[in-house]
Design a protein around this motif. Structure first.
Motif, mmCIF file in Angstrom:
data_model
loop_
_atom_site.group_PDB
_atom_site.id
_atom_site.type_symbol
_atom_site.label_atom_id
_atom_site.label_comp_id
_atom_site.label_asym_id
_atom_site.label_seq_id
_atom_site.Cartn_x
_atom_site.Cartn_y
_atom_site.Cartn_z
ATOM 1 N N VAL A 1 0.847 -1.096 0.187
ATOM 2 C CA VAL A 1 0.000 0.120 -0.062
ATOM 3 C C VAL A 1 1.045 1.179 -0.049
ATOM 4 O O VAL A 1 0.367 2.325 -0.617
ATOM 5 C CB VAL A 1 -0.941 -0.050 1.239
ATOM 6 C CG1 VAL A 1 -0.351 0.331 2.622
ATOM 7 C CG2 VAL A 1 -2.119 1.238 0.909
ATOM 8 N N VAL A 2 1.824 1.179 0.622
ATOM 9 C CA VAL A 2 2.848 2.435 0.685
ATOM 10 C C VAL A 2 3.356 2.528 -0.798
ATOM 11 O O VAL A 2 3.582 3.734 -1.095
ATOM 12 C CB VAL A 2 3.944 2.379 1.739
ATOM 13 C CG1 VAL A 2 5.155 3.375 1.451
ATOM 14 C CG2 VAL A 2 3.383 2.473 3.173
ATOM 15 N N GLY A 3 4.037 1.530 -1.456
ATOM 16 C CA GLY A 3 4.269 1.502 -2.725
ATOM 17 C C GLY A 3 3.489 2.176 -3.582
ATOM 18 O O GLY A 3 3.739 3.042 -4.503
ATOM 19 N N ARG A 4 2.259 1.804 -3.687
ATOM 20 C CA ARG A 4 0.929 2.155 -4.463
ATOM 21 C C ARG A 4 0.926 3.853 -4.201
ATOM 22 O O ARG A 4 0.571 4.485 -5.132
ATOM 23 C CB ARG A 4 -0.223 1.487 -4.095
ATOM 24 C CG ARG A 4 -0.098 0.148 -4.538
ATOM 25 C CD ARG A 4 -1.447 -0.763 -4.374
ATOM 26 N NE ARG A 4 -1.378 -2.230 -4.697
ATOM 27 C CZ ARG A 4 -2.016 -2.348 -5.774
ATOM 28 N NH1 ARG A 4 -2.612 -1.362 -6.758
ATOM 29 N NH2 ARG A 4 -2.228 -3.786 -6.423
ATOM 30 N N PHE A 5 0.716 4.318 -2.851
ATOM 31 C CA PHE A 5 0.734 5.769 -2.596
ATOM 32 C C PHE A 5 1.647 6.543 -3.214
ATOM 33 O O PHE A 5 1.200 7.442 -3.712
ATOM 34 C CB PHE A 5 0.322 5.704 -1.039
ATOM 35 C CG PHE A 5 -0.857 5.942 -0.613
ATOM 36 C CD1 PHE A 5 -1.219 6.884 0.216
ATOM 37 C CD2 PHE A 5 -1.889 4.750 -0.860
ATOM 38 C CE1 PHE A 5 -2.781 6.780 0.861
ATOM 39 C CE2 PHE A 5 -3.124 4.677 -0.417
ATOM 40 C CZ PHE A 5 -3.338 5.858 0.484
ATOM 41 N N LYS A 6 2.947 5.977 -3.258
ATOM 42 C CA LYS A 6 4.117 6.698 -3.785
ATOM 43 C C LYS A 6 4.096 6.876 -5.225
ATOM 44 O O LYS A 6 4.133 8.059 -5.731
ATOM 45 C CB LYS A 6 5.493 6.067 -3.317
ATOM 46 C CG LYS A 6 5.769 6.236 -1.769
ATOM 47 C CD LYS A 6 6.925 5.600 -1.535
ATOM 48 C CE LYS A 6 7.296 5.634 -0.119
ATOM 49 N NZ LYS A 6 8.723 5.186 0.433
ATOM 50 N N LYS A 7 3.564 5.509 -5.687
ATOM 51 C CA LYS A 7 3.435 5.818 -7.376
ATOM 52 C C LYS A 7 2.342 6.414 -7.691
ATOM 53 O O LYS A 7 2.687 7.192 -8.620
ATOM 54 C CB LYS A 7 3.582 4.126 -7.524
ATOM 55 C CG LYS A 7 3.354 4.107 -9.394
ATOM 56 C CD LYS A 7 3.171 2.801 -9.556
ATOM 57 C CE LYS A 7 3.152 2.497 -11.173
ATOM 58 N NZ LYS A 7 3.162 0.962 -11.671
ATOM 59 N N SER B 1 1.605 9.192 -6.074
ATOM 60 C CA SER B 1 1.941 10.568 -5.397
ATOM 61 C C SER B 1 0.779 11.067 -4.550
ATOM 62 O O SER B 1 0.230 12.224 -4.353
ATOM 63 C CB SER B 1 1.787 11.797 -6.506
ATOM 64 O OG SER B 1 2.937 11.428 -7.429
ATOM 65 N N LEU B 2 0.285 10.211 -3.693
ATOM 66 C CA LEU B 2 -0.532 10.384 -2.568
ATOM 67 C C LEU B 2 0.138 10.544 -1.300
ATOM 68 O O LEU B 2 1.072 9.986 -1.149
ATOM 69 C CB LEU B 2 -1.725 9.060 -2.530
ATOM 70 C CG LEU B 2 -2.341 8.730 -3.440
ATOM 71 C CD1 LEU B 2 -3.291 7.211 -3.295
ATOM 72 C CD2 LEU B 2 -3.521 9.949 -3.971
ATOM 73 N N SER B 3 -0.396 11.460 -0.609
ATOM 74 C CA SER B 3 0.199 11.943 0.526
ATOM 75 C C SER B 3 0.480 10.925 1.531
ATOM 76 O O SER B 3 -0.404 9.967 1.880
ATOM 77 C CB SER B 3 -0.541 13.118 1.574
ATOM 78 O OG SER B 3 0.074 13.250 2.613
ATOM 79 N N LEU B 4 1.782 10.669 2.037
ATOM 80 C CA LEU B 4 2.000 9.726 3.225
ATOM 81 C C LEU B 4 2.781 10.613 4.270
ATOM 82 O O LEU B 4 3.700 10.162 4.926
ATOM 83 C CB LEU B 4 3.173 8.602 2.601
ATOM 84 C CG LEU B 4 2.410 7.751 1.831
ATOM 85 C CD1 LEU B 4 3.809 6.841 1.056
ATOM 86 C CD2 LEU B 4 1.444 6.736 2.524
ATOM 87 N N ASP B 5 2.074 11.871 4.664
ATOM 88 C CA ASP B 5 3.009 12.434 5.772
ATOM 89 C C ASP B 5 2.571 11.857 6.893
ATOM 90 O O ASP B 5 3.564 12.026 7.985
ATOM 91 C CB ASP B 5 1.964 13.881 6.052
ATOM 92 C CG ASP B 5 2.361 14.848 4.579
ATOM 93 O OD1 ASP B 5 3.397 14.533 3.906
ATOM 94 O OD2 ASP B 5 1.502 15.836 4.275
ATOM 95 N N ILE B 6 1.535 11.038 7.244
ATOM 96 C CA ILE B 6 1.313 10.240 8.178
ATOM 97 C C ILE B 6 1.109 8.566 8.111
ATOM 98 O O ILE B 6 0.352 8.560 7.138
ATOM 99 C CB ILE B 6 0.119 10.736 9.056
ATOM 100 C CG1 ILE B 6 0.414 12.080 9.623
ATOM 101 C CG2 ILE B 6 -0.161 9.916 10.204
ATOM 102 C CD1 ILE B 6 -1.044 12.916 10.253
ATOM 103 N N ILE B 7 1.678 7.771 8.493
ATOM 104 C CA ILE B 7 1.422 6.236 8.578
ATOM 105 C C ILE B 7 1.553 5.903 9.974
ATOM 106 O O ILE B 7 2.377 5.988 10.636
ATOM 107 C CB ILE B 7 2.416 5.577 7.640
ATOM 108 C CG1 ILE B 7 2.782 6.113 6.463
ATOM 109 C CG2 ILE B 7 1.894 4.065 7.697
ATOM 110 C CD1 ILE B 7 3.945 5.496 5.657
ATOM 111 N N SER B 8 0.194 5.796 10.340
ATOM 112 C CA SER B 8 -0.240 5.655 12.010
ATOM 113 C C SER B 8 -0.678 4.343 12.326
ATOM 114 O O SER B 8 -1.397 3.872 11.778
ATOM 115 C CB SER B 8 -1.336 6.620 12.303
ATOM 116 O OG SER B 8 -1.444 6.585 13.669
ATOM 117 N N GLY B 9 0.353 3.716 13.086
ATOM 118 C CA GLY B 9 -0.007 2.376 13.663
ATOM 119 C C GLY B 9 -0.223 2.503 15.203
ATOM 120 O O GLY B 9 -0.238 3.636 15.736
#
Length: 350
Positions: free
Chosen positions: A182-188, A190-198
């Motif tokens: 999912v992180v790879g998809r967001f980066k590809k 160009s979706l924001s990943l300012d926060i990845i919260s666990g």
């Protein structure tokens, strides 16, 4: 006043233990190199939330909108609400909150996001959005990385919303393939990943291992650096680890091996699981049951003789549940009352 002079049942928090738990978690997250965002659903107290922030928590987490409103009124900011906000009444309250506080919420469907967007556009406010993905919690959350990507793209097109990243619960290293996808998809895209919260008390290192930007912990204020599995016994419950306790009064000694205290299900928890809690004055006596207003205590293994009027201090098995049952919370240090607080967070479930 000494805490044993309080009218009972009385919920008392030992400040020394509370402060230690808050500092220990902040120190652990600093050592791990993961940002801590303190959850407030366990204690529902703006005063404790401010202690979490002062110790290093980046903003706070609330589970329900009512909790967030209570925290915001007390001056807290940067609030993450990890719950789907549904319905016009709630959405209007959410946008009102966003007029004067930085607010982020989680969503797991276009229906949720579009409902928030419609009201945010009308009220000319911006609501931060995290897309929630289910990585094993089997609660809320989109069910695949592809679905998360699609929802993220949809959120970006909606007025009044600002996509800020991803959220999941609980943090599990076993979910790493899903997270990487999912992180790879967001980066590809160009979706924001300012926060990845666990999230999850005791799982801070797993959030770090998964590459998350922050970790949500809350139970630590009452339980220390890991969860207490009290339903299978009183293991883990101790005065050194658990700041919350309930002071009760013996109201009856009907037999030589049984006494009754003035706290039952309405004091400790409706339909609690055994063993209910640890009695500090004498670990040999144990709860044998509870009715609505009576706590039934088995004294058969103790050689102490109890009389009506004796005080017993109980660390409840489920301290978080107790907080939501009482109007007042007493803070104490060295058994002396330090402060009596109205529990304004009680019942904030809407």
């Amino acid at each position: 006043m000494n805490i044993y002079e309080l009218d009972t049942p009385a919920v008392v928090i030992d400040l020394d233990v509370l402060e230690k738990n808050i500092e220990d978690m902040a120190a652990l997250c600093r050592e791990l190199g993961i940002t801590l965002r303190g959850h407030t659903k366990s204690h529902k107290s703006p005063e404790i939330a401010k202690m979490q922030v002062a110790a290093g928590s980046k903003g706070i987490v609330c589970q329900k909108l009512g909790e967030a409103e209570n925290m915001a009124r007390a001056g807290l900011d940067d609030i993450l609400i990890t719950y789907n906000i549904v319905g016009r009444q709630k959405v209007r309250r959410l946008t009102e909150l966003a007029r004067y506080r930085r607010i982020t919420v989680t969503v797991d469907s276009f229906a949720i996001a579009s409902g928030i967007s419609e009201q945010a556009k009308l009220d000319r406010v911006t609501i931060g959005i995290l897309v929630e993905i289910d990585t094993g919690g089997k609660r809320t959350g989109v069910q695949s990385p592809a679905a998360a990507e699609e929802l993220g793209k949809q959120v970006q097109t909606l007025p009044g919303l600002e996509l800020r990243g991803l959220m999941t619960y609980p943090s599990r290293v076993s979910s790493k393939p899903i997270i990487e996808d999912v992180v790879g998809r967001f980066k590809k895209a160009s979706l924001s990943l300012d926060i990845i919260s666990g999230g999850g008390t005791g799982e801070e290192w797993e959030s770090k291992e998964l590459g998350f930007t922050e970790h949500r912990s809350g139970s630590y204020v009452y339980e220390g650096l890991s969860r207490i599995q009290g339903s299978s016994g009183n293991e883990g419950l101790s005065a050194e680890r658990c700041p919350l306790r309930v002071i009760t009064t013996v109201v009856s000694v009907p037999t030589a091996d049984r006494l009754i205290i003035d706290g039952g299900m309405k004091t400790f928890r409706l339909f609690p699981s055994m063993p209910y809690g640890l009695i500090l004055e004498d670990p040999r006596i144990k709860f044998s049951g509870m009715s609505v207003e009576h706590g039934h205590v088995d004294t058969s293994e103790s050689n102490r003789k109890y009389i009506v009027g004796d005080k017993l201090t109980v660390i409840p098995t489920y301290q978080e549940g107790v907080t939501n049952l009482h109007d007042e919370i007493v803070w104490a240090r060295n058994d002396q009352v330090y402060r009596v607080l109205r529990n304004h967070g009680r019942g904030k479930v809407k």
